[in-house]
Design a protein around this motif. Sequence first.
Motif, PDB file in Angstrom:
ATOM      1  N   LEU A 115      -0.342  62.329 132.003  1.00  0.00           N
ATOM      2  CA  LEU A 115      -1.665  62.964 132.061  1.00  0.00           C
ATOM      3  C   LEU A 115      -1.551  64.481 132.020  1.00  0.00           C
ATOM      4  O   LEU A 115      -2.345  65.159 131.368  1.00  0.00           O
ATOM      5  N   SER A 116      -0.549  65.007 132.709  1.00  0.00           N
ATOM      6  CA  SER A 116      -0.336  66.451 132.704  1.00  0.00           C
ATOM      7  C   SER A 116      -0.017  66.944 131.293  1.00  0.00           C
ATOM      8  O   SER A 116      -0.557  67.955 130.841  1.00  0.00           O
ATOM      9  N   GLU A 117       0.849  66.214 130.600  1.00  0.00           N
ATOM     10  CA  GLU A 117       1.206  66.580 129.234  1.00  0.00           C
ATOM     11  C   GLU A 117      -0.007  66.482 128.312  1.00  0.00           C
ATOM     12  O   GLU A 117      -0.251  67.366 127.485  1.00  0.00           O
ATOM     13  N   MET A 118      -0.800  65.411 128.470  1.00  0.00           N
ATOM     14  CA  MET A 118      -2.003  65.248 127.644  1.00  0.00           C
ATOM     15  C   MET A 118      -2.993  66.377 127.916  1.00  0.00           C
ATOM     16  O   MET A 118      -3.586  66.926 126.985  1.00  0.00           O
ATOM     17  N   THR A 119      -3.162  66.724 129.180  1.00  0.00           N
ATOM     18  CA  THR A 119      -4.079  67.810 129.541  1.00  0.00           C
ATOM     19  C   THR A 119      -3.631  69.122 128.910  1.00  0.00           C
ATOM     20  O   THR A 119      -4.447  69.863 128.351  1.00  0.00           O
ATOM     21  N   GLN A 120      -2.318  69.394 128.989  1.00  0.00           N
ATOM     22  CA  GLN A 120      -1.778  70.627 128.405  1.00  0.00           C
ATOM     23  C   GLN A 120      -2.027  70.656 126.896  1.00  0.00           C
ATOM     24  O   GLN A 120      -2.444  71.678 126.357  1.00  0.00           O
ATOM     25  N   LYS A 121      -1.799  69.536 126.219  1.00  0.00           N
ATOM     26  CA  LYS A 121      -2.029  69.480 124.780  1.00  0.00           C
ATOM     27  C   LYS A 121      -3.505  69.668 124.453  1.00  0.00           C
ATOM     28  O   LYS A 121      -3.854  70.344 123.482  1.00  0.00           O
ATOM     29  N   ILE A 123      -5.693  71.373 126.249  1.00  0.00           N
ATOM     30  CA  ILE A 123      -6.006  72.792 126.478  1.00  0.00           C
ATOM     31  C   ILE A 123      -5.538  73.623 125.295  1.00  0.00           C
ATOM     32  O   ILE A 123      -6.275  74.487 124.794  1.00  0.00           O
ATOM     33  N   GLU A 124      -4.322  73.362 124.831  1.00  0.00           N
ATOM     34  CA  GLU A 124      -3.796  74.110 123.677  1.00  0.00           C
ATOM     35  C   GLU A 124      -4.679  73.888 122.444  1.00  0.00           C
ATOM     36  O   GLU A 124      -4.947  74.825 121.690  1.00  0.00           O
ATOM     37  N   PHE A 125      -5.138  72.659 122.250  1.00  0.00           N
ATOM     38  CA  PHE A 125      -6.008  72.357 121.113  1.00  0.00           C
ATOM     39  C   PHE A 125      -7.304  73.154 121.198  1.00  0.00           C
ATOM     40  O   PHE A 125      -7.723  73.799 120.243  1.00  0.00           O
ATOM     41  N   TRP A 126      -7.962  73.131 122.366  1.00  0.00           N
ATOM     42  CA  TRP A 126      -9.232  73.835 122.515  1.00  0.00           C
ATOM     43  C   TRP A 126      -9.065  75.339 122.433  1.00  0.00           C
ATOM     44  O   TRP A 126      -9.901  76.030 121.854  1.00  0.00           O
ATOM     45  N   VAL A 127      -7.964  75.840 122.968  1.00  0.00           N
ATOM     46  CA  VAL A 127      -7.708  77.280 122.867  1.00  0.00           C
ATOM     47  C   VAL A 127      -7.493  77.665 121.404  1.00  0.00           C
ATOM     48  O   VAL A 127      -7.947  78.713 120.950  1.00  0.00           O
ATOM     49  N   SER A 128      -6.818  76.799 120.658  1.00  0.00           N
ATOM     50  CA  SER A 128      -6.593  77.105 119.238  1.00  0.00           C
ATOM     51  C   SER A 128      -7.912  77.136 118.457  1.00  0.00           C
ATOM     52  O   SER A 128      -8.011  77.794 117.435  1.00  0.00           O
ATOM     53  N   LEU A 129      -8.918  76.431 118.927  1.00  0.00           N
ATOM     54  CA  LEU A 129     -10.212  76.423 118.255  1.00  0.00           C
ATOM     55  C   LEU A 129     -11.085  77.626 118.627  1.00  0.00           C
ATOM     56  O   LEU A 129     -12.015  77.953 117.910  1.00  0.00           O
ATOM     57  N   LEU A 130     -10.796  78.266 119.722  1.00  0.00           N
ATOM     58  CA  LEU A 130     -11.651  79.358 120.189  1.00  0.00           C
ATOM     59  C   LEU A 130     -11.869  80.455 119.163  1.00  0.00           C
ATOM     60  O   LEU A 130     -13.008  80.851 118.949  1.00  0.00           O
ATOM     61  N   PRO A 131     -10.863  80.985 118.492  1.00  0.00           N
ATOM     62  CA  PRO A 131     -11.139  82.041 117.501  1.00  0.00           C
ATOM     63  C   PRO A 131     -12.058  81.562 116.377  1.00  0.00           C
ATOM     64  O   PRO A 131     -12.829  82.321 115.854  1.00  0.00           O
ATOM     65  N   ILE A 132     -12.030  80.304 116.038  1.00  0.00           N
ATOM     66  CA  ILE A 132     -12.882  79.768 114.967  1.00  0.00           C
ATOM     67  C   ILE A 132     -14.324  79.649 115.449  1.00  0.00           C
ATOM     68  O   ILE A 132     -15.264  79.951 114.722  1.00  0.00           O
ATOM     69  N   THR A 133     -14.542  79.244 116.664  1.00  0.00           N
ATOM     70  CA  THR A 133     -15.891  79.013 117.163  1.00  0.00           C
ATOM     71  C   THR A 133     -16.565  80.280 117.646  1.00  0.00           C
ATOM     72  O   THR A 133     -17.772  80.337 117.718  1.00  0.00           O
ATOM     73  N   ARG A 134     -15.791  81.295 118.011  1.00  0.00           N
ATOM     74  CA  ARG A 134     -16.385  82.552 118.458  1.00  0.00           C
ATOM     75  C   ARG A 134     -16.561  83.499 117.269  1.00  0.00           C
ATOM     76  O   ARG A 134     -15.636  83.664 116.493  1.00  0.00           O
ATOM     77  N   PRO A 135     -17.730  84.105 117.118  1.00  0.00           N
ATOM     78  CA  PRO A 135     -17.882  85.084 116.024  1.00  0.00           C
ATOM     79  C   PRO A 135     -17.044  86.321 116.325  1.00  0.00           C
ATOM     80  O   PRO A 135     -16.911  86.724 117.471  1.00  0.00           O
ATOM     81  N   SER A 136     -16.480  86.898 115.288  1.00  0.00           N
ATOM     82  CA  SER A 136     -15.671  88.093 115.505  1.00  0.00           C
ATOM     83  C   SER A 136     -16.622  89.276 115.723  1.00  0.00           C
ATOM     84  O   SER A 136     -17.752  89.267 115.259  1.00  0.00           O
ATOM     85  N   PRO A 137     -16.164  90.320 116.427  1.00  0.00           N
ATOM     86  CA  PRO A 137     -17.060  91.453 116.716  1.00  0.00           C
ATOM     87  C   PRO A 137     -17.523  92.194 115.466  1.00  0.00           C
ATOM     88  O   PRO A 137     -18.549  92.825 115.466  1.00  0.00           O
ATOM     89  N   THR A 138     -16.788  92.084 114.366  1.00  0.00           N
ATOM     90  CA  THR A 138     -17.152  92.825 113.146  1.00  0.00           C
ATOM     91  C   THR A 138     -18.084  92.032 112.230  1.00  0.00           C
ATOM     92  O   THR A 138     -18.754  92.606 111.402  1.00  0.00           O
ATOM     93  N   SER A 139     -18.160  90.739 112.376  1.00  0.00           N
ATOM     94  CA  SER A 139     -19.023  89.943 111.484  1.00  0.00           C
ATOM     95  C   SER A 139     -20.442  89.917 112.049  1.00  0.00           C
ATOM     96  O   SER A 139     -20.643  89.841 113.244  1.00  0.00           O
ATOM     97  N   PRO A 140     -21.431  89.967 111.159  1.00  0.00           N
ATOM     98  CA  PRO A 140     -22.820  89.944 111.643  1.00  0.00           C
ATOM     99  C   PRO A 140     -23.182  88.543 112.148  1.00  0.00           C
ATOM    100  O   PRO A 140     -22.630  87.564 111.680  1.00  0.00           O
ATOM    101  N   PRO A 141     -24.096  88.477 113.088  1.00  0.00           N
ATOM    102  CA  PRO A 141     -24.549  87.171 113.562  1.00  0.00           C
ATOM    103  C   PRO A 141     -25.162  86.373 112.422  1.00  0.00           C
ATOM    104  O   PRO A 141     -25.690  86.928 111.468  1.00  0.00           O
TER     105      PRO A 141
END
Length: 146
Positions: A115-121, A123-141
Amino acid sequence: MRVIRKYPNRRLYDTERSAYVTLEGIRQLVLDKIPFQVIDKQTNEDITRSILLQIISESEGGGVPVFSTEVLQQIIRFYGGALQGMLGEYLARSVALFVEQQNQLHTAINPVSILSEMTQKNIEFWVSLLPITRPSPTSPPADESS
């Protein structure tokens, strides 16, 4: 080391706890890995092995036995023979290896570690998605580009 005294009335007395114990209590000491020695009160003889064999004998009576009749007969045949000492050493090493393999298997399939290993994986998956889901500061909304 805990000392258990066996009295002539066949009762076992735990000198550390100042209380009588049963064979089940001795079995629990083994399971808890508490070192102990059983001493015959009359002869002062160490009878630990005899008590352990008695516990095994009682355990063999219920459930699925560890030793088949054939295995027990083979062991009896080794007594008094030239290979008696070697059999004891072989059995001790075999059991130690089995315990080591059980421990490795237990840690390999330990639900908490899985379970610990699955949780870590995850978390890594969701963290890897964060830059894609968050708009960058330079791109317009998305609403302002129309």
